[in-house]
Design an enzyme around this catalytic site. Structure first.
Site, PDB file in Angstrom:
ATOM      1  N   ASP A 105      -8.899 -12.886  -0.064  1.00  0.00           N
ATOM      2  CA  ASP A 105      -8.385 -12.789  -1.424  1.00  0.00           C
ATOM      3  C   ASP A 105      -7.697 -14.098  -1.782  1.00  0.00           C
ATOM      4  OD1 ASP A 105      -6.082 -12.546   0.110  1.00  0.00           O
ATOM      5  OD2 ASP A 105      -5.140 -11.123  -1.264  1.00  0.00           O
ATOM      6  N   GLU A 134      -4.501  -1.469   5.359  1.00  0.00           N
ATOM      7  CA  GLU A 134      -4.855  -0.732   4.161  1.00  0.00           C
ATOM      8  C   GLU A 134      -6.365  -0.849   3.987  1.00  0.00           C
ATOM      9  OE1 GLU A 134      -1.385  -0.835   1.003  1.00  0.00           O
ATOM     10  OE2 GLU A 134      -1.903  -2.865   1.581  1.00  0.00           O
ATOM     11  N   SER A 173      -1.727 -13.378  -5.523  1.00  0.00           N
ATOM     12  CA  SER A 173      -2.745 -12.783  -4.659  1.00  0.00           C
ATOM     13  C   SER A 173      -4.120 -12.697  -5.309  1.00  0.00           C
ATOM     14  CB  SER A 173      -2.257 -11.406  -4.197  1.00  0.00           C
ATOM     15  OG  SER A 173      -3.084 -10.852  -3.220  1.00  0.00           O
ATOM     16  N   ASN A 206      -7.916  -1.866   1.604  1.00  0.00           N
ATOM     17  CA  ASN A 206      -8.266  -3.100   0.897  1.00  0.00           C
ATOM     18  C   ASN A 206      -8.370  -4.312   1.810  1.00  0.00           C
ATOM     19  OD1 ASN A 206      -5.610  -3.964   1.422  1.00  0.00           O
ATOM     20  ND2 ASN A 206      -4.873  -3.400  -0.605  1.00  0.00           N
ATOM     21  N   PRO A 228       1.175   6.370  -9.001  1.00  0.00           N
ATOM     22  CA  PRO A 228       1.571   5.437 -10.057  1.00  0.00           C
ATOM     23  C   PRO A 228       1.642   4.005  -9.555  1.00  0.00           C
ATOM     24  CG  PRO A 228       3.485   6.619  -9.237  1.00  0.00           C
ATOM     25  CD  PRO A 228       2.294   7.245  -8.574  1.00  0.00           C
ATOM     26  N   SER A 229       1.277   3.067 -10.402  1.00  0.00           N
ATOM     27  CA  SER A 229       1.398   1.648 -10.063  1.00  0.00           C
ATOM     28  C   SER A 229       2.868   1.283  -9.934  1.00  0.00           C
ATOM     29  CB  SER A 229       0.735   0.801 -11.152  1.00  0.00           C
ATOM     30  OG  SER A 229       1.084  -0.558 -11.021  1.00  0.00           O
ATOM     31  N   GLY A 230       3.145   0.287  -9.136  1.00  0.00           N
ATOM     32  CA  GLY A 230       4.524  -0.164  -9.003  1.00  0.00           C
ATOM     33  C   GLY A 230       4.911  -1.220 -10.011  1.00  0.00           C
ATOM     34  N   THR A 231       3.930  -1.728 -10.767  1.00  0.00           N
ATOM     35  CA  THR A 231       4.209  -2.863 -11.644  1.00  0.00           C
ATOM     36  C   THR A 231       3.787  -2.680 -13.100  1.00  0.00           C
ATOM     37  OG1 THR A 231       2.093  -3.861 -11.011  1.00  0.00           O
ATOM     38  CG2 THR A 231       4.042  -4.510  -9.742  1.00  0.00           C
TER      39      THR A 231
END
Length: 557
Positions: A281, A376, A66, A378, A502-505
């Site tokens: 993107d 979203e 992405s 974004n 929190p980030s997922g990655t």
């Protein structure tokens, strides 16, 4: 029928696992491209099992990272109707990817077969696509090896956008049925979008040129191809940042994420008052719009603006067409601007529901409405129309010219808007169709409401799993006491709001702050970041902008 150990062992030997721990998250697997060879192989295996569990229906596999830099890559699986992989299967993907021996891999595969009651004698059909990243070619080959190791059939669609791969997957699985979604080819995708767009805007004055920032990714050549189907009489488009021959340019100082996060134009543009621009993107599944006002000031039209535009327009059409019993709703996340939520609820009178961050959550919630709009901030999102809504649009005849126009527009929108996933080019045409139909400029669109100022920051931490978000990501249950500290700080600012997710990655937490002025939004964000860094496991050099806070909650420095 059982698993062929010898065949799997021989294939796995070509793709040994590195000493890396992998996790399948909202975006699938995503990390450095040169560490993903074994992961791609195991994803190929899982894709076969998923197809068999669906009695041979086609499963999609998209190789992309992405908006990430060109050195990164990733992969995500696509369900038969174009949805993201079922959440219950994400743990299987993670378990397979972390198997370091043939015994562990076979045990993980047997676990899936047993728990899901899969008949290994069923056929398996997979389609794969990739974006322009150099690592994509070899990674697709590894995925193909995984598919073949379990006896599956795979078709490589080569270079395409993520939404195109989702589109093709759904088309293949619905072909020859009453739910047939379209022609399962790249050309079929362009024809469906361009025909629907013409049905809405045909005969109306076209707008000024729209300049598209292609992020030097797959969306750029795809946009060029789509424009050839649209013709100059209904839309004028110029694609900028379309250099896909130099991989280092991908998403570099360009693209939707760069524009949204930086709140500034991408490189390659000489922004002048009146210019209408949009940024895709890297894999063209999200879009933001932007322009310069009469004073030359940069103005962003993000996912919240797109969502409110779509929801208001569609609600108006449903009322004008007098289609009975159609429930229109908007789905947002905690990242949605507070002003957008207020505008939708109070002015548009459209119901709003909140979900946890992540497209899979928004998509699921949107399916609860007859017409569910989700975006979203974004710029990733779409509009979902239920089968009942589509049937109602076609069954309603309309007793006046205005009603007939509204009905025809609604019918065309169900074809124009990608029903499988957020699609930058489909969303671009949706926005253009709405603006043409309503006679609005970007500036007109922008005046619907004024965004509260916001800031998004991130803090690198020792362990992101210590941060547990609740209530659709708007609050923290863990670490103990942190939520109270956030609430104490946000109460000091007019329209203050902040949350931590929190980030997922990766081991980072993202801090969002909102307030009446940019200075206050920045300050609130840096106060919360400082609290996290100093008291909840901050790692690395402490950013100078982060504020120190005393035990009494007052800022020290």
């Amino acid at each position: 029928m059982s698993l062929d150990r010898a065949k799997i062992d021989a294939a796995f030997a070509k793709h040994p696992k590195l000493n890396v721990t992998y996790t399948y998250g909202t975006a699938g697997f995503r990390t450095k491209g040169d560490t993903l060879d074994s992961v791609m192989f195991t994803v190929g295996l899982l894709a076969v099992l998923r197809s068999k569990s669906h009695n041979g229906k086609v499963i999609g596999a998209m190789v992309t990272a992405s908006h990430n830099p060109a050195v990164d890559n990733g992969v995500k699986l696509v369900e038969p109707m174009g949805e993201m992989l079922a959440q219950s299967w994400e743990s299987y993907a993670t378990e397979l990817a972390n198997a370091s021996t043939t015994d562990a891999l076979l045990a993980a595969l047997e676990n899936v077969v047993t728990k899901e009651k899969i008949d290994l004698g069923k056929p398996a059909n997979i389609v794969v696509g990739r974006d322009t990243r150099p690592s994509g070619v070899a990674l697709v080959e590894a995925l193909v090896d995984g598919v073949k190791a379990l006896g599956g059939t795979i078709t490589d669609y080569g270079l395409n956008t993520t939404p195109q791969l989702h589109y093709v997957t759904r088309c293949l699985n619905t072909k020859g049925t009453p739910e047939a979604y379209g022609e399962p080819t790249e050309e079929g995708y362009y024809k469906k979008l361009s025909d629907a767009f013409r049905r809405i805007v045909g005969g109306k004055p076209k707008l000024s040129t729209l300049y598209i920032d292609g992020a030097n990714g797959i969306g750029a050549p795809t946009a060029h191809k789509l424009v050839k189907f649209l013709k100059d009489d209904i839309i004028s488009v110029e694609v900028v940042n379309d250099n896909t021959s130099d991989p280092s340019k991908l998403n570099l100082h360009s693209g939707a994420d760069y524009v949204k996060v930086g709140q500034k134009k991408p490189e390659g543009f000489d922004l002048k008052p009146g210019m209408r621009c949009a940024s895709l993107d890297g894999d063209a599944d999200r879009i933001v719009f932007w322009y310069a006002d009469k004073d030359g000031q940069f103005k962003l039209l993000d996912g919240d603006k797109i969502a409110t535009l779509a929801a208001g327009f569609i609600m108006g059409l449903v009322k004008e067409a007098k289609v009975p019993n159609i429930n229109v709703g908007l789905v947002q996340t905690a990242y949605a601007n507070g002003s957008a939520t207020t505008y939708v609820k109070d002015t548009l009178q459209v119901p709003v529901v909140f979900t946890a961050t992540g497209v899979k959550h928004l998509h699921h919630a949107a399916e609860e409405f007859d017409v569910g709009v989700y975006f979203e901030a974004n710029g990733h999102g779409t509009v979902l129309f239920s089968p009942a809504a589509i049937k109602a649009f076609h069954a309603t005849e309309g007793s006046s010219p205005a009603e007939k126009v509204a009905l025809n527009t609604l019918r065309a929108l169900t074809d124009l808007i990608n029903q499988t996933v957020g699609d930058a080019l489909s969303d671009l045409l949706m926005v253009e169709a709405i603006l043409v139909s309503t006679g609005q400029t970007f500036a007109d669109w922008d005046t619907a409401y004024t965004d509260l100022k916001s800031r998004l920051e991130k803090v690198t931490v020792t362990n992101r799993l210590e941060f547990v978000a609740i209530k659709a990501d708007t609050e923290l249950a863990k670490p103990d006491g942190l939520q109270k500290k956030i609430e104490q700080q946000q109460a000091k600012f007019k329209n203050g709001r902040s949350f931590v997710r929190p980030s997922g990655t990766e081991d980072v937490v993202r801090v969002y702050a909102e307030a009446d002025t940019q200075a206050n939004a920045d300050l609130l964000a840096n106060i919360v970041c400082g609290i996290i860094f100093d008291h909840h496991g901050g790692v690395g050099t402490r950013p100078a902008a982060f504020k120190k806070v005393g035990d009494d909650g007052e800022v020290i420095a």
